[in-house]
Design an enzyme around this catalytic site. Structure first.
Site, mmCIF file in Angstrom:
data_model
loop_
_atom_site.group_PDB
_atom_site.id
_atom_site.type_symbol
_atom_site.label_atom_id
_atom_site.label_comp_id
_atom_site.label_asym_id
_atom_site.label_seq_id
_atom_site.Cartn_x
_atom_site.Cartn_y
_atom_site.Cartn_z
ATOM 1 N N CYS A 38 0.748 -1.548 0.304
ATOM 2 C CA CYS A 38 0.232 -0.278 0.414
ATOM 3 C C CYS A 38 1.068 1.561 0.190
ATOM 4 C CB CYS A 38 -0.776 0.042 1.070
ATOM 5 S SG CYS A 38 -1.559 -1.087 1.669
ATOM 6 N N TYR B 50 -5.375 -13.316 -2.767
ATOM 7 C CA TYR B 50 -4.905 -12.578 -1.154
ATOM 8 C C TYR B 50 -5.028 -13.662 -0.393
ATOM 9 C CZ TYR B 50 -3.955 -8.894 1.321
ATOM 10 O OH TYR B 50 -3.215 -8.205 2.792
ATOM 11 N N HIS C 50 -2.446 -11.080 5.682
ATOM 12 C CA HIS C 50 -3.103 -9.991 6.603
ATOM 13 C C HIS C 50 -4.505 -10.086 7.153
ATOM 14 C CE1 HIS C 50 0.195 -8.052 3.802
ATOM 15 N NE2 HIS C 50 1.170 -7.710 4.490
ATOM 16 N N ASP D 132 3.369 -8.937 9.792
ATOM 17 C CA ASP D 132 4.537 -8.482 8.197
ATOM 18 C C ASP D 132 5.642 -7.426 8.490
ATOM 19 O OD1 ASP D 132 5.326 -9.883 5.976
ATOM 20 O OD2 ASP D 132 3.948 -8.771 5.190
#
Ligand code: ADP
Ligand code: SF4
Length: 681
Positions: free
Chosen positions: A29, A168, A171, A264
Site C-alpha cells: 500500500c 489474496y 494480513h 509482516d
C-alpha cells in the site's frame, strides 16, 4: 571476477511468464491508490527502472461492496478502472519488469464509507475502527457473485496488461483468509467446519483465476502462514502447513508471509532482517512452484543465502524497494555500499494509515516522482558556480549537503559535535534502534565520494563565523532540543516543579545522564521517545511508570505499526502504564498525576521524572543572521529541518532534499511547489 551475487539475477519461471531476475516487489500500500494514478505509475515505474523484476500493485478492490475508503487502494470495480491501472503497467513495462496485481474482496475489513454499500463476510462481524457497523453473512449466492467479480477483475487485469494475478489471503484482511480461520469461520455449510471446507473459497478463486487468465498470466497466492497468535490463530506448524500441502501445486507462485500487517512489516526496533524465515521456510518443501517471501532484506549476502539454502526463490520486498528503488541495479553493478538501506521505521506504512501519499525516511524522493519530478538517483545539475555553507550535520544538513553536492555545487558543512549525524546518532543508541544509523551512514558514504563536499566536525558556528566565512549562500540545519519544562501538546504552560534536579530531559538521557530508582516518564510526545526511554530505564533496573495524557501508550506509533509491540515490550519489562493522565506537579520525592476523568489527583512516589514533551528549535543562529540578509551581507539564507520546525526524521531528510532541489531555482511562494492530480479535470 564474477559477481558473487549472480544467482540473484537468474530468471525465474512463474507459470506462463518469466521474471527477469529474483527481485520481486511484493504488493504494498502507498496512500495513493485509485486517487493518484499518475503518482502511483511513476513510483512503480522507477522501481522497475531500478531493477525490480516484478513490481506489484497494492491490494486492489474487485467490487464496490469491498470499498476500503478512506484508505486509498487500487480499484478494479469496472471496465473504466482499467486505464488507471494500465498506466502503472505501462510504467513497469517501459523498464522490462513484470507487473503484478493483488485482488481483494475484504469482507469485514471493508468499511464501505464511500459507497455506503453493505459488504458481506464469513459471518455478520464488525467492520474496523470501532465503527458500529457489521457485514452480513455471505450466502451461497453471494459467494457465487464474489467468484464472478473476482474472475471479472482478473480479466480486466489481464486487459490492463498485468502478467501476475495474485489471489489474496494475507494480513488477516481478505474474505478468503477469514474463511480459513476457525475463530472467524463458524459456518455450517460446505465453506465451514473442516479445514478442507474452510479452504474451499480460496481453492475456487485460484481455479477461477487460472481458468480465466491462466493461459497468459501467472496466478499467485499470497498467504499468511502464521498470525503469531499462538494456538488462537493460524500457525505455520499447524494449519498453515496443512493449507500449503492441500493447495501445493495450485498457484504458479507462493507468496508467503506472516500476519497481521504489524508482524509482516515488523519494525526494526523489534524485528531484524530475515525475521520471517523461520515461519515460511517449510513452504518450499511442500511445492514444486516458486516461493517468494519477505523479511526486510537489504544485504545481498543474506539474499543469496536464502536462495542457496532453499528458503525461497525470489526475494520479496516492500520496504527495501521503497528506501532504495535501485537496490537490484546497485547489487548488479557491485555498488553495494551505495544501497540506501531501509531502517525499518515504518514511516512509509504510516502514510498509508493516514491516507496520504507514501513517504520514506531514507528516500526523500519516494512519493514525489510525479508531483515534483524527483528521481532517487538523478538530480538537476547546478545552475551556477555558487558555494554553499550548510551549518549542522544532522539528517537535514547531511541530506541537503549530499544533494547539493550531487548537483555539483561546492559545499562546506560545519558541525558543532565531533561526530556528524545529529539526533540520529543519539537516537540510534536507544534500545532496538541501531538500524536507524543507516540514515547517517549512507549520507556520509555518499558525501565521501563527492570531492566538492567537505564536512568540518567540531566547528560550532556563530553568526560572526558565518559572515566571516565568505560564503554568501547559507543553509541553517541546527536542529532542536527537548524542552525541559514539560510544556507541550496538552499542558501548554511549564509544569510546576520542573526546575528540580531530579527532572531530566530526553537529551540528558541520550547524553548518558541517567536517573536511578523510581522514575516517572511523562510522555506528551506520543511517538517513540517516551516508550524508548521507559524501556532504557527499565532495562537499567529502574522502577518505571509511564504517564501519558494520550488515550493509549505511544498513540502515534499505531500508524507505524509499532504500538502493539511497544506495549507488549513495556509490559514484559514491568513498566506501569497510566493513560489519560496529566502530570500536574513535581516535588522532590513525588509527583501529582491527574486522570482526565477523575476529580481527585493521585500522588505517585518518584525519585526522578523524565519529561518527554515538546521541542524547541535551535534557530538562534538563523534569527541572528536574518538581519544580515537585510543588510545584504548574504546572498541567500534558509533554515531547514528541526531548526525550522521540530518534526520526525523523515521530514528533516525531506526538508534537506527540498532545499537542495530548490537552491538557485526560481520558486514562487504563492503557489504550490508541486503538481496536483485532479482526475477528470
Ligand atoms: P535535523 O533533524 O534538523 O537535521 P539535528 O538536531 O539532528 O537536526 O542536527 C542538527 C545538528 O546541528 C546537530 O548535530 C548539532 O550539533 C548541529 N549544530 C547546532 N548548532 C550548530 C552551530 N551553531 N554550528 C554548527 N553545528 C551546529
Ligand atoms: Fe524503510 Fe522507514 Fe523508508 Fe519505510 S519509511 S521504507 S521502513 S526507511
Amino acid at each position: 571476477m564474477s559477481n558473487p551475487y549472480a544467482i540473484l539475477f537468474e530468471p525465474v519461471q512463474i507459470g506462463p511468464v518469466t521474471a527477469p531476475n529474483r527481485f520481486y516487489q511484493v504488493p504494498h500500500c502507498n496512500g495513493m491508490g485509485y486517487a493518484f494514478p499518475s503518482g502511483l505509475a511513476a513510483m512503480r515505474g522507477i522501481k522497475a527502472e531500478g531493477g525490480w523484476g516484478v513490481v506489484c500493485t497494492e491490494e486492489t478492490e474487485i467490487h464496490y461492496t469491498s470499498d476500503l475508503s478512506p484508505s486509498l487502494e487500487g480499484r478494479m470495480w469496472e471496465d473504466s478502472d482499467i486505464p488507471a491501472m494500465a498506466k502503472m503497467v505501462a510504467a513497469v513495462h517501459e523498464h522490462s519488469g513484470l507487473a503484478g496485481i493483488e485482488l481483494v474482496y475484504s469482507g469485514q475489513h471493508a468499511r464501505n464509507h464511500f459507497t455506503r454499500a453493505v459488504a458481506f463476510g464469513v459471518d455478520s462481524f464488525s467492520v474496523p475502527e470501532y465503527f458500529p457497523a457489521q457485514t452480513r453473512m455471505a450466502d451461497k449466492e453471494d459467494l457465487r457473485a464474489l467468484r464472478r467479480w473476482h474472475r471479472n477483475a482478473a480479466l480486466r487485469a489481464k486487459q490492463a496488461g498485468f502478467e501476475i494475478i495474485t489471489c489474496y489471503a494475507g494480513h488477516t484482511l481478505s474474505i478468503a483468509m477469514f474463511m480459513l480461520l476457525k475463530r472467524f469461520n463458524q459456518r455450517t455449510d460446505e465453506y465451514g467446519g473442516s479445514l478442507e471446507n474452510r479452504t474451499r473459497l480460496l481453492r475456487e478463486l485460484l481455479e477461477d483465476t487460472h481458468e480465466a487468465v491462466g493461459d497468459t498470466c501467472a496466478v499467485a497466492l499470497r498467504l499468511a502462514v502464521d498470525e503469531l497468535l499462538g494456538p488462537e490463530g493460524l500457525t505455520h506448524d499447524g494449519e498453515g502447513t496443512e493449507i500449503v500441502a492441500m493447495l501445493a501445486e495450485m498457484p504458479d507462485l507462493w507468496d508467503v508471509n506472516v500476519s497481521n500487517w504489524s508482524n509482516d512489516s515488523g519494525p526494526s526496533r523489534f524485528m531484524k532482517e530475515g525475521y520471517q524465515e523461520k515461519y515460511i521456510s517449510f513452504v518450499k518443501g511442500l511445492t514444486s512452484k516458486p516461493v517468494v517471501g519477505v523479511g526486510r532484506y537489504t544485504s545481498p549476502e543474506a539474499m543469496v543465502s536464502v536462495i542457496e539454502r532453499g528458503v525461497m526463490d525470489l526475494i520479496g520486498s516492500a520496504r527495501p524497494s521503497i528506501a532504495d528503488p535501485f537496490l537490484p541495479h546497485k547489487i548488479k553493478e557491485g555498488r553495494v555500499e551505495d544501497i540506501r538501506e531501509c531502517i525499518g521505521c515504518n514511516i512509509c506504512a504510516s502514510a498509508d494509515n493516514k491516507n496520504i501519499p507514501i513517504r520514506c525516511t531514507q528516500n526523500p524522493t519516494m512519493g514525489e516522482e510525479w508531483r515534483r519530478s524527483w528521481h532517487p538517483e538523478r538530480i538537476p545539475a547546478k545552475r551556477s558556480k555558487k558555494s554553499v555553507l550548510v551549518v549542522g550535520a544532522g539528517p537535514a544538513g547531511l541530506e541537503c549537503a549530499r544533494a547539493l553536492g550531487q548537483r555539483g555545487y561546492e559545499v562546506t558543512v560545519t558541525e558543532a559535535e565531533r561526530e556528524p549525524g545529529g539526533r540520529v546518532i543519539r537516537e540510534a543508541e536507544l534500545p532496538g534502534l541501531s538500524e536507524w544509523r543507516r540514515v547517517v551512514d549512507w549520507r556520509l558514504t555518499q558525501i565521501e565520494k563527492l570531492p566538492n563536499v567537505t564536512i568540518y566536525p567540531g566547528s560550532k558556528m556563530s553568526a560572526a563565523d558565518v559572515l566571516e566565512s565568505g560564503l554568501g549562500d547559507v543553509i541553517i540545519a541546527t536542529g532542536c532540543s527537548w524542552r525541559r519544562d514539560g510544556a507541550g501538546r496538552t499542558l501548554l504552560a511549564p509544569i510546576p516543579g520542573w526546575e528540580g534536579e531530579q527532572v531530566y530531559s530526553p537529551d540528558d538521557l541520550m547524553a548518558g545522564i541517567l536517573p536511578i530508582g523510581k522514575v516517572l516518564v511523562y510522555d506528551d510526545d506520543h511517538y517513540y521517545m517516551g516508550s524508548l526511554l521507559a524501556e532504557l530505564l527499565a532495562g537499567n533496573g529502574c522502577q518505571v511508570t509511564l504517564v501519558t495524557p494520550g488515550h493509549s501508550v505511544s498513540a502515534w506509533s499505531d500508524y507505524t505499526l509499532e504500538q502493539a509491540h511497544i506495549i507488549r515490550k513495556l509490559r514484559h519489562l514491568g513498566v506501569e502504564m497510566r493513560t489519560h493522565s496529566l502530570l500536574t506537579q513535581i516535588e522532590q520525592d513525588r509527583t501529582q498525576v491527574q486522570h482526565e476523568y477523575q476529580s481527585e489527583p493521585v500522588w505517585l512516589d518518584a525519585d526522578a521524572v523524565v519529561l518527554v514533551t515538546n521541542r524547541i528549535p535551535n534557530d538562534e543562529l538563523y534569527r541572528e543572521l536574518k538581519p544580515g540578509m537585510a543588510l545584504e551581507k548574504l546572498d541567500s539564507l534558509r533554515v531547514i529541518g528541526d531548526a525550522e520546525a521540530p518534526n520526525i526524521i523523515a521530514n528533516a531528510v525531506f526538508s534537506g532534499h527540498l532545499a537542495a532541489q530548490e537552491f538557485d531555482e526560481v520558486v514562487d511562494p504563492d503557489v504550490p511547489n508541486f503538481r496536483r492530480e485532479r482526475v477528470g479535470f
